[in-house]
Design a protein around this motif. Structure first.
Motif, PDB file in Angstrom:
ATOM      1  N   GLN A   9      73.337  32.369 -74.627  1.00 46.57           N
ATOM      2  CA  GLN A   9      74.082  32.867 -73.478  1.00 46.57           C
ATOM      3  C   GLN A   9      74.442  31.672 -72.601  1.00 46.57           C
ATOM      4  OE1 GLN A   9      71.965  35.044 -70.424  1.00 46.57           O
ATOM      5  NE2 GLN A   9      73.412  36.729 -70.621  1.00 46.57           N
ATOM      6  N   VAL A  10      75.693  31.611 -72.193  1.00 51.04           N
ATOM      7  CA  VAL A  10      76.157  30.452 -71.412  1.00 51.04           C
ATOM      8  C   VAL A  10      76.938  30.939 -70.196  1.00 51.04           C
ATOM      9  CG1 VAL A  10      76.344  28.951 -73.448  1.00 51.04           C
ATOM     10  CG2 VAL A  10      78.327  30.302 -72.724  1.00 51.04           C
ATOM     11  N   PRO A  11      77.090  30.091 -69.197  1.00 53.07           N
ATOM     12  CA  PRO A  11      77.964  30.466 -68.086  1.00 53.07           C
ATOM     13  C   PRO A  11      79.407  30.543 -68.574  1.00 53.07           C
ATOM     14  CG  PRO A  11      76.950  28.308 -67.704  1.00 53.07           C
ATOM     15  CD  PRO A  11      76.486  28.761 -69.029  1.00 53.07           C
ATOM     16  N   ASP A  12      80.143  31.512 -68.087  1.00 55.21           N
ATOM     17  CA  ASP A  12      81.539  31.679 -68.477  1.00 55.21           C
ATOM     18  C   ASP A  12      82.285  30.371 -68.240  1.00 55.21           C
ATOM     19  OD1 ASP A  12      84.102  32.393 -68.916  1.00 55.21           O
ATOM     20  OD2 ASP A  12      84.087  34.141 -67.589  1.00 55.21           O
ATOM     21  N   ALA A  31      76.142  31.791 -61.725  1.00 54.70           N
ATOM     22  CA  ALA A  31      77.122  31.796 -62.809  1.00 54.70           C
ATOM     23  C   ALA A  31      77.252  33.165 -63.450  1.00 54.70           C
ATOM     24  CB  ALA A  31      76.702  30.775 -63.870  1.00 54.70           C
ATOM     25  N   GLU A  32      78.418  33.452 -63.947  1.00 59.89           N
ATOM     26  CA  GLU A  32      78.639  34.653 -64.754  1.00 59.89           C
ATOM     27  C   GLU A  32      78.233  34.295 -66.176  1.00 59.89           C
ATOM     28  OE1 GLU A  32      80.894  38.254 -66.007  1.00 59.89           O
ATOM     29  OE2 GLU A  32      81.541  37.321 -64.122  1.00 59.89           O
ATOM     30  N   LEU A  33      77.245  35.010 -66.713  1.00 59.54           N
ATOM     31  CA  LEU A  33      76.709  34.617 -68.016  1.00 59.54           C
ATOM     32  C   LEU A  33      77.314  35.467 -69.132  1.00 59.54           C
ATOM     33  CD1 LEU A  33      73.060  34.269 -66.747  1.00 59.54           C
ATOM     34  CD2 LEU A  33      74.570  32.400 -67.414  1.00 59.54           C
ATOM     35  N   VAL A  34      77.683  34.815 -70.200  1.00 58.82           N
ATOM     36  CA  VAL A  34      78.305  35.524 -71.330  1.00 58.82           C
ATOM     37  C   VAL A  34      77.716  35.011 -72.649  1.00 58.82           C
ATOM     38  CG1 VAL A  34      80.505  35.899 -70.137  1.00 58.82           C
ATOM     39  CG2 VAL A  34      80.187  33.822 -71.497  1.00 58.82           C
ATOM     40  N   LEU A  35      77.863  35.828 -73.678  1.00 64.40           N
ATOM     41  CA  LEU A  35      77.532  35.375 -75.029  1.00 64.40           C
ATOM     42  C   LEU A  35      78.559  34.310 -75.394  1.00 64.40           C
ATOM     43  CD1 LEU A  35      76.207  35.629 -77.871  1.00 64.40           C
ATOM     44  CD2 LEU A  35      77.773  37.525 -78.313  1.00 64.40           C
ATOM     45  N   ASP A  36      78.105  33.133 -75.792  1.00 62.25           N
ATOM     46  CA  ASP A  36      79.043  32.053 -76.102  1.00 62.25           C
ATOM     47  C   ASP A  36      79.982  32.511 -77.225  1.00 62.25           C
ATOM     48  OD1 ASP A  36      80.223  29.606 -75.862  1.00 62.25           O
ATOM     49  OD2 ASP A  36      78.453  28.431 -76.417  1.00 62.25           O
ATOM     50  N   SER A  66      68.113  37.504 -68.891  1.00 65.76           N
ATOM     51  CA  SER A  66      69.513  37.906 -69.075  1.00 65.76           C
ATOM     52  C   SER A  66      69.996  37.687 -70.502  1.00 65.76           C
ATOM     53  CB  SER A  66      70.397  37.115 -68.115  1.00 65.76           C
ATOM     54  OG  SER A  66      70.242  35.724 -68.367  1.00 65.76           O
ATOM     55  N   ALA A  67      69.333  36.808 -71.264  1.00 70.78           N
ATOM     56  CA  ALA A  67      69.775  36.526 -72.634  1.00 70.78           C
ATOM     57  C   ALA A  67      69.706  37.773 -73.507  1.00 70.78           C
ATOM     58  CB  ALA A  67      68.943  35.399 -73.245  1.00 70.78           C
ATOM     59  N   LEU A  68      68.937  38.771 -73.042  1.00 69.47           N
ATOM     60  CA  LEU A  68      68.867  40.042 -73.771  1.00 69.47           C
ATOM     61  C   LEU A  68      70.258  40.664 -73.898  1.00 69.47           C
ATOM     62  CD1 LEU A  68      67.013  42.090 -75.122  1.00 69.47           C
ATOM     63  CD2 LEU A  68      66.598  43.119 -72.876  1.00 69.47           C
ATOM     64  N   ASP A  69      71.095  40.469 -72.877  1.00 73.05           N
ATOM     65  CA  ASP A  69      72.467  41.021 -72.943  1.00 73.05           C
ATOM     66  C   ASP A  69      73.241  40.416 -74.103  1.00 73.05           C
ATOM     67  OD1 ASP A  69      71.810  42.344 -70.648  1.00 73.05           O
ATOM     68  OD2 ASP A  69      72.880  40.958 -69.308  1.00 73.05           O
ATOM     69  N   ALA A  70      73.037  39.113 -74.324  1.00 73.62           N
ATOM     70  CA  ALA A  70      73.728  38.434 -75.426  1.00 73.62           C
ATOM     71  C   ALA A  70      73.258  39.018 -76.763  1.00 73.62           C
ATOM     72  CB  ALA A  70      73.467  36.935 -75.377  1.00 73.62           C
ATOM     73  N   ILE A  71      71.946  39.245 -76.863  1.00 73.76           N
ATOM     74  CA  ILE A  71      71.389  39.823 -78.094  1.00 73.76           C
ATOM     75  C   ILE A  71      71.953  41.227 -78.310  1.00 73.76           C
ATOM     76  CG2 ILE A  71      69.255  40.660 -79.180  1.00 73.76           C
ATOM     77  CD1 ILE A  71      67.805  38.315 -77.820  1.00 73.76           C
ATOM     78  N   ARG A  72      71.977  42.030 -77.246  1.00 69.13           N
ATOM     79  CA  ARG A  72      72.492  43.412 -77.368  1.00 69.13           C
ATOM     80  C   ARG A  72      73.943  43.419 -77.821  1.00 69.13           C
ATOM     81  NH1 ARG A  72      68.365  46.709 -77.865  1.00 69.13           N
ATOM     82  NH2 ARG A  72      66.876  46.525 -76.165  1.00 69.13           N
ATOM     83  N   LYS A  73      74.697  42.465 -77.366  1.00 73.92           N
ATOM     84  CA  LYS A  73      76.108  42.437 -77.756  1.00 73.92           C
ATOM     85  C   LYS A  73      76.240  42.234 -79.268  1.00 73.92           C
ATOM     86  CE  LYS A  73      80.673  40.830 -76.718  1.00 73.92           C
ATOM     87  NZ  LYS A  73      81.538  39.932 -75.964  1.00 73.92           N
ATOM     88  N   HIS A  84      63.966  37.861 -78.887  1.00 71.31           N
ATOM     89  CA  HIS A  84      64.311  37.199 -77.625  1.00 71.31           C
ATOM     90  C   HIS A  84      63.154  36.285 -77.236  1.00 71.31           C
ATOM     91  CE1 HIS A  84      65.228  37.644 -73.046  1.00 71.31           C
ATOM     92  NE2 HIS A  84      65.463  36.440 -73.491  1.00 71.31           N
ATOM     93  N   ILE A  85      63.420  34.996 -77.218  1.00 68.16           N
ATOM     94  CA  ILE A  85      62.394  34.025 -76.841  1.00 68.16           C
ATOM     95  C   ILE A  85      62.552  33.764 -75.357  1.00 68.16           C
ATOM     96  CG2 ILE A  85      61.374  31.770 -77.293  1.00 68.16           C
ATOM     97  CD1 ILE A  85      63.372  31.913 -79.875  1.00 68.16           C
ATOM     98  N   CYS A  86      61.559  34.195 -74.593  1.00 73.47           N
ATOM     99  CA  CYS A  86      61.684  34.154 -73.143  1.00 73.47           C
ATOM    100  C   CYS A  86      60.359  33.663 -72.584  1.00 73.47           C
ATOM    101  CB  CYS A  86      62.006  35.574 -72.666  1.00 73.47           C
ATOM    102  SG  CYS A  86      62.398  35.674 -70.934  1.00 73.47           S
ATOM    103  N   ASP A  87      60.370  32.513 -71.928  1.00 72.19           N
ATOM    104  CA  ASP A  87      59.126  31.949 -71.400  1.00 72.19           C
ATOM    105  C   ASP A  87      59.494  30.966 -70.298  1.00 72.19           C
ATOM    106  OD1 ASP A  87      56.678  30.425 -71.066  1.00 72.19           O
ATOM    107  OD2 ASP A  87      56.059  31.170 -73.041  1.00 72.19           O
ATOM    108  N   ASP A  88      58.905  31.136 -69.130  1.00 70.43           N
ATOM    109  CA  ASP A  88      59.228  30.246 -68.002  1.00 70.43           C
ATOM    110  C   ASP A  88      58.997  28.777 -68.332  1.00 70.43           C
ATOM    111  OD1 ASP A  88      59.982  32.342 -66.490  1.00 70.43           O
ATOM    112  OD2 ASP A  88      58.074  32.533 -65.406  1.00 70.43           O
ATOM    113  N   ARG A  89      58.043  28.533 -69.219  1.00 74.03           N
ATOM    114  CA  ARG A  89      57.735  27.137 -69.554  1.00 74.03           C
ATOM    115  C   ARG A  89      58.871  26.465 -70.314  1.00 74.03           C
ATOM    116  NH1 ARG A  89      52.198  27.879 -72.537  1.00 74.03           N
ATOM    117  NH2 ARG A  89      53.100  29.947 -72.816  1.00 74.03           N
TER     118      ARG A  89
END
Ligand SMILES: Cc1cc2nc3c(=O)[nH]c(=O)nc-3n(C[C@H](O)[C@H](O)[C@H](O)COP(=O)(O)OP(=O)(O)OC[C@H]3O[C@@H](n4cnc5c(N)ncnc54)[C@H](O)[C@@H]3O)c2cc1C
Ligand SMILES: Nc1ncnc2c1ncn2[C@@H]1O[C@H](COP(=O)(O)O)[C@@H](O)[C@H]1O
Lengths: 258, 321
Positions: A9-12, A31-36, A66-73, A84-89
């Protein structure tokens, strides 16, 4: 056939992008985030393979919630499940860490035949994550591909770069990254969007993927300074009255550009 | 002085200009050691040119495989050369292949990677221009031997004649299960024009050029100026001009002395690839076209009238000398 598609997922890219003042990483809040876009093409290539062969498609993305939206698409386009790999670290991860984490996620998928990725991320990617993932997984890298054939356990592909075109041949399993010229991605249908909501997505963290990563480094580089560049301003402007070409030539000569 | 390894870009017979640029900048950090990956005999052919541009050693990594497999032989060669020499840094041109080689090398070394450097100081701090020219960033490597890709055209080659010692690197045999084989190669015709990323003048055409035929007019202006030809994505997508000439976010980034945009609207993704050009000229018939907001010289007019007139004027000026 088991296919993994790596998506980001990247900024538009049609909007202004800024760096955070505190740590010089991408400012996602503003930023507006979109699936690249390039990843839609990687997914499309996977879906086309699924039309001709029995295939199961796993979508993998590393990024914040928010990357979940890219996966759902991509699930809505027709992929089967997500990781979905999601970790603050992982905030501020460099290319090597990103590739290590993605490679570890690919390893959790059984019997992978093909890993598909975009060839370059539009948010200033290095255009090299796929090559590193291939190296880490000991897969042939079949990158910058504008035409792909997968048949009888082999990949044949047309690679296009500034030096021209090369034909590549490799056995499966392999990693393929695609260029924006490979296909026209489909739009998710309404039915696809509804179905995507019920498809499984596993959320995983660093400890799940790299449990014994001792001395984990999020980045091996450091930004010393980031300065916005002044926007360019318009200079002379003329409307052509039949002599614009001559006036332009005079300008270039005065500027010592001719 | 420590060695600084430079991966040599070549066609088997000649060293590419971008390698001379790397040799020049490498001297800021140490003694340039050139790593030649190629078929047997390549290093001997390139030795003299490399020494003339400042290489103090030439590491020959030669095998039949070197040309047959994609990227892997270069990664293997650099990895071995690094283990041999413990260099201060490794420099690779930021070409499509170069980016992949550098990143895989950095991964194998567990070392920091800096991409697309446009400047580099003697302490190893690199300057990069990111987000299509919106930020200047200075970065450094904090772990491991810095692996740096350098934007072609960012530095001037410098002759620095001397003797180079030759060393041999024994490449491992490539495992065909883990590397892609190159079965056919269609090299882009070199033509008489300078390379897009190295040219001091770039003339680009967009959808406004109207077709493949229209690009002749773009080429004529480029030739009169001794420049390269570029294209917008819309022009490439419409089949007017080949993909490798695309300028912009998903194409090439160019930073010439002069950039001329003919029939290009100036979408943000196009600007991302050219807005660091020194002087920008645009010809567009739409006074609202965004490209005119950043052009140093903007002409509102029909490119089919303006460009040929400009070409004639430039050619006449050139003829006079
Ligand atoms: C993820 C993503 C990545 C992208 N990457 C790139 C990229 O790398 N490079 C890139 O270029 N684009 C890229 N784009 C596309 C970009 O958004 C624009 O669509 C594209 O740049 C438009 O090209 P253009 O200016 O040639 O065409 P148009 O926007 O159609 O503009 C044509 C212009 O020509 C003018 N014109 C027409 N006829 C004449 C004439 N006779 N004389 C003078 N002027 C005339 C018109 O007034 C118009 O302004 C990307 C888009 C996305 C979403
Ligand atoms: N965080 C990420 N999550 C999933 N895939 C990624 C990520 N970063 C990069 N990729 C993949 O690698 C490709 C190239 O990215 P890059 O090398 O950063 O230009 C992208 O198009 C994706 O397919």
């Amino acid at each position: 056939m088991n296919i993994v598609v790596l998506v980001k997922q990247v900024p538009d890219s049609g909007a202004e992008r800024t760096l955070s003042r505190t740590d010089h990483t991408l400012d996602r809040a503003g930023a507006e985030l979109v699936l690249d876009e390039i990843n839609e093409r990687a997914a499309e290539e996977a879906l086309r393979l699924k039309e001709t062969a029995d295939a199961h498609i796993t979508v993998v993305s590393m990024g914040p919630d928010s990357a979940l939206d890219a996966i759902r698409k991509v699930l809505a386009m027709g992929a089967d499940r997500g990781i979905h790999i999601c970790d603050d670290r992982l905030h501020g991860a460099d290319l090597l860490t990103t590739a290590k984490v993605l490679a570890a996620a690919v390893r959790t998928v059984a019997d992978v035949d093909l890993v598909l990725a975009g060839d370059a991320a539009t948010d200033g990617g290095a255009s090299a994550v796929p090559a590193v993932v291939a190296d880490l997984l000991a897969l042939p890298q079949v990158t910058h591909v504008r035409q792909l054939d997968v048949d009888a356990g082999r990949v044949r592909a047309l690679r296009e770069t500034e030096n021209g075109q090369t034909t590549l041949d490799a056995p499966l399993p392999a990693l393929v990254s695609v260029t924006e010229k490979i296909n026209e991605p489909r739009y998710p249908s309404f039915k696809g969007i509804m179905a995507a909501k019920k498809k499984p997505v596993d959320t995983v963290g660093l400890d799940d993927l790299l449990p014994d990563a001792d001395g984990f480094l999020v980045s091996r580089t450091r930004v010393v300074e980031a300065v916005p560049r002044p926007p360019r301003a318009a200079g002379t402007r003329i409307a052509d009255d039949g002599s614009a070409g001559r006036q332009l030539a005079a300008y270039l000569i005065a500027q010592k550009l001719v | 002085m420590p060695e600084v390894l430079v991966l040599v870009d070549h066609d088997g017979e000649h060293v590419n200009k971008s390698t001379y640029e790397l040799l020049a900048v490498a001297r800021r950090l140490g003694d340039p050691g050139a790593v030649v990956v190629g078929t047997p005999g390549t290093a001997t052919r390139l030795m003299e040119s490399l020494a003339r541009y400042g290489a103090t050693s030439v590491h020959a990594a030669e095998s039949k495989d070197a040309a047959e497999f994609l990227v892997t032989p270069a990664v293997d060669a650099l990895e071995l050369a690094v283990r041999d020499t413990s260099p201060a840094a490794v420099l690779v041109s930021a070409t499509t292949d170069g980016r992949e080689v550098a990143a895989r090398l950095a991964a194998r070394l567990g070392a920091g990677l800096l991409i697309d450097a446009v400047d580099l100081d003697s302490s190893g701090v690199v300057t990069q221009i990111v987000f299509g020219g919106s930020y200047t960033v200075r970065s450094q490597v904090t772990h491991g031997i810095p692996v740096i890709t350098v934007r072609p055209g960012a530095f001037e080659p410098e002759e620095h004649p001397g003797e180079a010692v030759e060393r041999t690197i024994t490449l491992p045999v490539v495992d065909p299960a883990t590397s892609a084989r190159v079965t056919d190669r269609r090299t882009a015709p070199a033509g008489d024009r300078p390379g897009l990323t190295e040219a001091t003048v770039v003339v680009s055409g967009g959808r406004g050029v109207g077709g493949a035929d229209g690009f002749e007019l773009v080429e004529q202006l480029a030739d009169a100026l001794g420049g390269a030809v570029g294209a917008s994505r819309a022009a490439v997508d419409a089949g007017y001009y080949p993909h490798r000439f695309q300028v912009g976010q998903t194409g090439k980034t160019v930073s010439p002395q002069l950039y001329i945009a003919l029939g290009i609207s100036g979408a943000i993704q196009h600007l991302a690839g050219m807005q660091t050009s020194k002087t920008i000229v645009a010809v567009n018939k739409d006074p609202e076209a965004p490209i005119l907001d950043l052009a140093d010289y903007g002409v509102v007019g029909d490119l089919f009238a303006v460009a040929p007139q400009l070409t004639r004027e430039v050619a006449a000026r050139r003829a006079v000398g």
